[in-house]
Design an enzyme around this catalytic site. Structure first.
Site, mmCIF file in Angstrom:
data_model
loop_
_atom_site.group_PDB
_atom_site.id
_atom_site.type_symbol
_atom_site.label_atom_id
_atom_site.label_comp_id
_atom_site.label_asym_id
_atom_site.label_seq_id
_atom_site.Cartn_x
_atom_site.Cartn_y
_atom_site.Cartn_z
ATOM 1 N N PRO A 91 0.747 -1.219 0.171
ATOM 2 C CA PRO A 91 -0.198 -0.045 -0.137
ATOM 3 C C PRO A 91 0.813 1.213 0.045
ATOM 4 O O PRO A 91 1.905 1.269 0.592
ATOM 5 C CB PRO A 91 -0.910 -0.307 1.170
ATOM 6 C CG PRO A 91 -0.727 -1.515 1.565
ATOM 7 C CD PRO A 91 0.129 -2.241 1.095
ATOM 8 N N CYS A 92 0.293 2.237 -0.567
ATOM 9 C CA CYS A 92 1.179 3.482 -0.983
ATOM 10 C C CYS A 92 1.495 4.159 0.481
ATOM 11 O O CYS A 92 2.579 4.854 0.642
ATOM 12 C CB CYS A 92 0.396 4.446 -1.869
ATOM 13 S SG CYS A 92 -1.156 5.090 -1.152
#
EC number: 2.1.1.37
Length: 737
Positions: free
Chosen positions: A206-207
């Site tokens: 996930p970013c």
């Protein structure tokens, strides 16, 4: 009204009677075999169900109730057409054949190579399995993919994986349901891999997990996921790895994050080449007598790259102890005995070393605190700053900053200043990634040595990567403008891949209408369990010709091919697995693991096609937005009608274009033809999932549950589009040795 019941037919020689479904309606009767048998003593004729004493009563009764519900729907839903007896039989027999098919299959314990040699892959942060699905669709020149392990932290991801890949496709692909940051994650992953070589690793941390070392201010569970993803790469050393993320990662923190990611990838080394670099650094000591300590530290830092997790921790501890011993020797020279025992600055340095030596224990403590912080939803409150400051202070770089401050405040005599600076430099080297530590080595090289070092570094870097590239899913046959960044790491013994060529030209991209038109037969608060014929001429009257012109025949990857192709909808209905899984069984849905264990499976012809129940005002609001063409243009009319909303945005789908990026909330989108939100199946079509891919568990969730639950809409919205994953997988197959 129809009367629907079950009855037992004549018993066979063993005493088992076939169970038949009987429907009486308007003086006509329909009889259908359920495909199940039972002894009359085990069947309750009044309740029309198996008695509890029957061994498989729970599974059989679920199936009989399910069939009765589906039959009821055909007769009791006034909004639908009237079905003929033959149509009723065809629809119900479809459900029955799916059930019989499932009961005749067993999960394959080993995937047999149909031809050639399989290329193995694992899928980290797998979610629903978009990467996995795309990789299994890819075949080229007798090469195909063998799915070994997937990983995610949510049970519904695991359930969706198990139903699709184990039960339906019959693979022996494992699933590791565990947080990648857990101390025993790597051990458990290696146990699942069971000694097999892994050729490709794919996944999308996930970013939120990307941040610059020492500059994190928030501290949540997702902080270190990227680093842990690369730890897996370091251990498995696959031929290729693929990392997917949002486009914003390229500009995050003014591009520094992208550069940091590339540095970390370049810091993965070929262990066999480490001794060569260590020997080179040792050789520099001959001409750099005054810098022997720093060069010894650089040798120790280089050698750390040879070790796995446990030995690496030991090497890091020994490194700090080595630097600490230098400080012990220096202490009597820079302060007197009393000062060395009582001075706050000396205590800071000494205790800082203690903290660095215990780094592993502090990291474990940090992880536990972050978990508890997230569990208690500590954010945007009076507690968050205290937690953040405490966690920030435990970072190695922060500890070293305080040690440096203490040294500076000691005002050491000039004759010992260089030794103090060496200790600070050695501690900073400790925190650097491998790529940055090379910059220190270059400082001690002349031009000839630089040339030699360049050659060693070329040999020692395990992966080749120049820069990430932006891939738009619509370029690969996906009816969606979804831009994602792909980092593809290519092991040095493999061909270099810098991008994935598009498979579809701009003018031929798949449209929303192509993807969804054949599903457009549900209204508000309705659920469809089988396909209905959609008559475009009737639905669109004057614009039917224009709408039909949007339909094109294509190859599997989206290329227009009028002779041999299929429509996007046909590919979705028939599946894109190329007949490779010939023993695959019919898809089914279960609500949770307990239902799977109890055999409470739902064998619909069409799954995940249920619309939300929206009140009259919401429907009016959606209709106005649909008529106006977009949310912004509709604001005045919504205000006039008293239908304005606090909702930030609605996306009206345009039938002749691609959809915007599919997210996890269905209410963000309005169907192009009807004032309603999209179903899970429609969103899955926009992502390019086959209809046979069933999303399990709850449809949606809300509130704080969104932090822990991964319902169907979230599974779809967070997935990598399978056709884009397929294009990546095909490019690897073209190049892999």
């Amino acid at each position: 009204m129809a009367t629907i019941n079950f009855y037992l037919d004549k018993a066979d020689k063993k005493g088992f009677s076939p169970i038949h479904l009987r429907i009486n309606c308007g003086g006509k009767q329909i009889k259908i075999s359920t495909g199940e048998k039972i002894m009359s003593k085990d069947f309750d004729k009044d309740k029309q169900l198996a008695k509890p004493s029957y061994e498989k009563s729970m599974e059989l009764n679920h199936y009989l109730n399910y069939l009765k519900e589906r039959a009821d729907e055909l007769f009791d839903n006034p909004s639908k057409k009237v079905y003929t007896n033959a149509e009723v039989k065809d629809i119900l027999n479809g459900y029955i054949s799916n059930f019989k098919e499932d009961n005749n299959v067993s999960i394959v314990k080993e995937q047999l190579a149909l031809y050639g040699k399989p290329v193995t892959f694992i899928d980290l942060f797998a979610g629903a399995g978009g990467f996995s699905e795309g990789f299994l669709q890819a075949e080229l020149n007798n090469k195909f993919y063998d799915f070994i392990v997937a990983n995610d932290i949510n049970e519904n991801c695991e359930l969706t994986h198990e139903v699709r890949y184990n039960h339906q496709l019959g693979l022996d692909a494992k699933f590791l349901c565990q947080d990648i940051t857990e101390p025993d994650f790597l051990d458990n992953l290696l146990e699942k891999i069971d000694g097999k070589q892994v050729d490709v690793v794919c996944g999308g941390p996930p970013c939120q997990s990307f941040s610059l070392a020492g500059k994190r201010k928030k501290f949540d569970k997702k902080d270190d996921l990227f680093a842990h993803y690369l730890e897996v790469i370091k251990i498995l050393q696959p031929k290729y790895f693929v990392m997917e993320n949002v486009k914003g990662i390229l500009t995050k923190e003014k591009g520094k994050i992208k550069e940091e990611i590339l540095k970390e990838i370049n810091s993965i080394v070929d262990i066999k080449e480490v001794p060569k670099l260590a020997s080179f650094v040792k050789s520099l000591k001959k001409s750099k007598k005054n810098d022997e300590f720093i060069l010894d530290c650089l040798v120790k830092r280089v050698n750390m790259e040879q070790f796995g997790d446990e030995k690496s921790e030991q090497a890091r501890e020994e490194y700090i102890k080595y630097v600490e011993s230098k400080f012990r020797q220096l202490t009597p020279k820079i302060v007197d005995y009393k000062t060395s025992k009582t001075d706050q600055r000396i205590s800071t340095i000494r205790h800082g070393f203690n903290m660095l030596i215990r780094n592993k224990q502090w990291e474990t403590l940090k992880r536990d605190i972050i978990k508890e912080k997230d569990f208690c939803n500590i954010d945007n409150d009076y507690f968050v700053n205290a937690f953040t400051e405490f966690l920030h202070e435990l970072d190695s770089s922060e500890i070293i900053k305080k040690i440096e401050e203490a040294f500076n405040n000691l005002h050491v005599a000039k004759s010992y200043k260089a030794e103090c600076d060496h200790i600070i430099s050695a501690l900073k080297i400790y925190t650097l990634n491998f790529d940055d530590s090379l910059e220190y080595i270059y400082k001690y090289c002349n031009k000839k040595q630089e040339s030699e070092l360049n050659k060693i570094i070329d040999d020692i870097r395990l992966y080749k990567i120049e820069s990430p590239f932006v891939a738009n899913a619509s370029n690969y046959g996906v009816p969606q403008n979804r831009e994602r960044v792909l980092f593809i790491g290519c092991r040095k013994d493999q061909k270099f891949i810098s991008e994935v060529p598009r498979t579809v030209e701009e003018k031929d991209k798949v449209t929303v209408f192509e993807a969804l038109y054949d599903l457009d037969f549900v209204g508000n608060d309705e659920e469809a369990h089988h396909y209905e014929l959609v008559d475009i001429s009737k639905q669109y009257n004057g614009t039917a010709k224009k709408m039909k012109s949007l339909l094109k025949t294509r190859t599997i990857d989206g290329k227009v091919n009028s002779k041999e192709g299929k429509s996007f909808a046909d590919w979705s209905r028939e599946g894109r697995l190329n007949g490779r899984f010939k023993n695959a069984t019919a898809p089914f849905y279960v609500r949770n693991y307990e239902a799977l264990r109890n055999g409470e499976k739902v064998f619909d012809i069409l799954h995940n096609h249920k619309t939300s129940k929206q009140n009259e005002n919401v429907l009016k609001r959606l209709d106005i937005i649909l008529q106006e063409g977009d949310y912004k243009s509709a604001q005045c009319k919504l205000d006039e009608c008293g239908l304005s909303s606090n909702k930030r945005n609605y996306n009206v789908l345009k039938p002749e274009k691609q959809s915007p990026t599919v997210m996890t909330i269905p209410d963000d989108y309005i169907h192009y033809n009807t004032p309603r939100a999209l179903t899970v199946r429609e969103m899955a079509r926009l992502q390019s999932f086959d209809d046979s891919f069933v999303f399990q568990g709850k449809r949606s969730t809300g509130g704080n549950n969104r932090k822990t639950e991964v319902p169907q809409y979230t599974l779809v919205g967070n997935a990598v589009p399978p056709l884009m994953a397929r294009a990546v997988a095909m490019e690897i197959l073209k190049n892999i040795k």
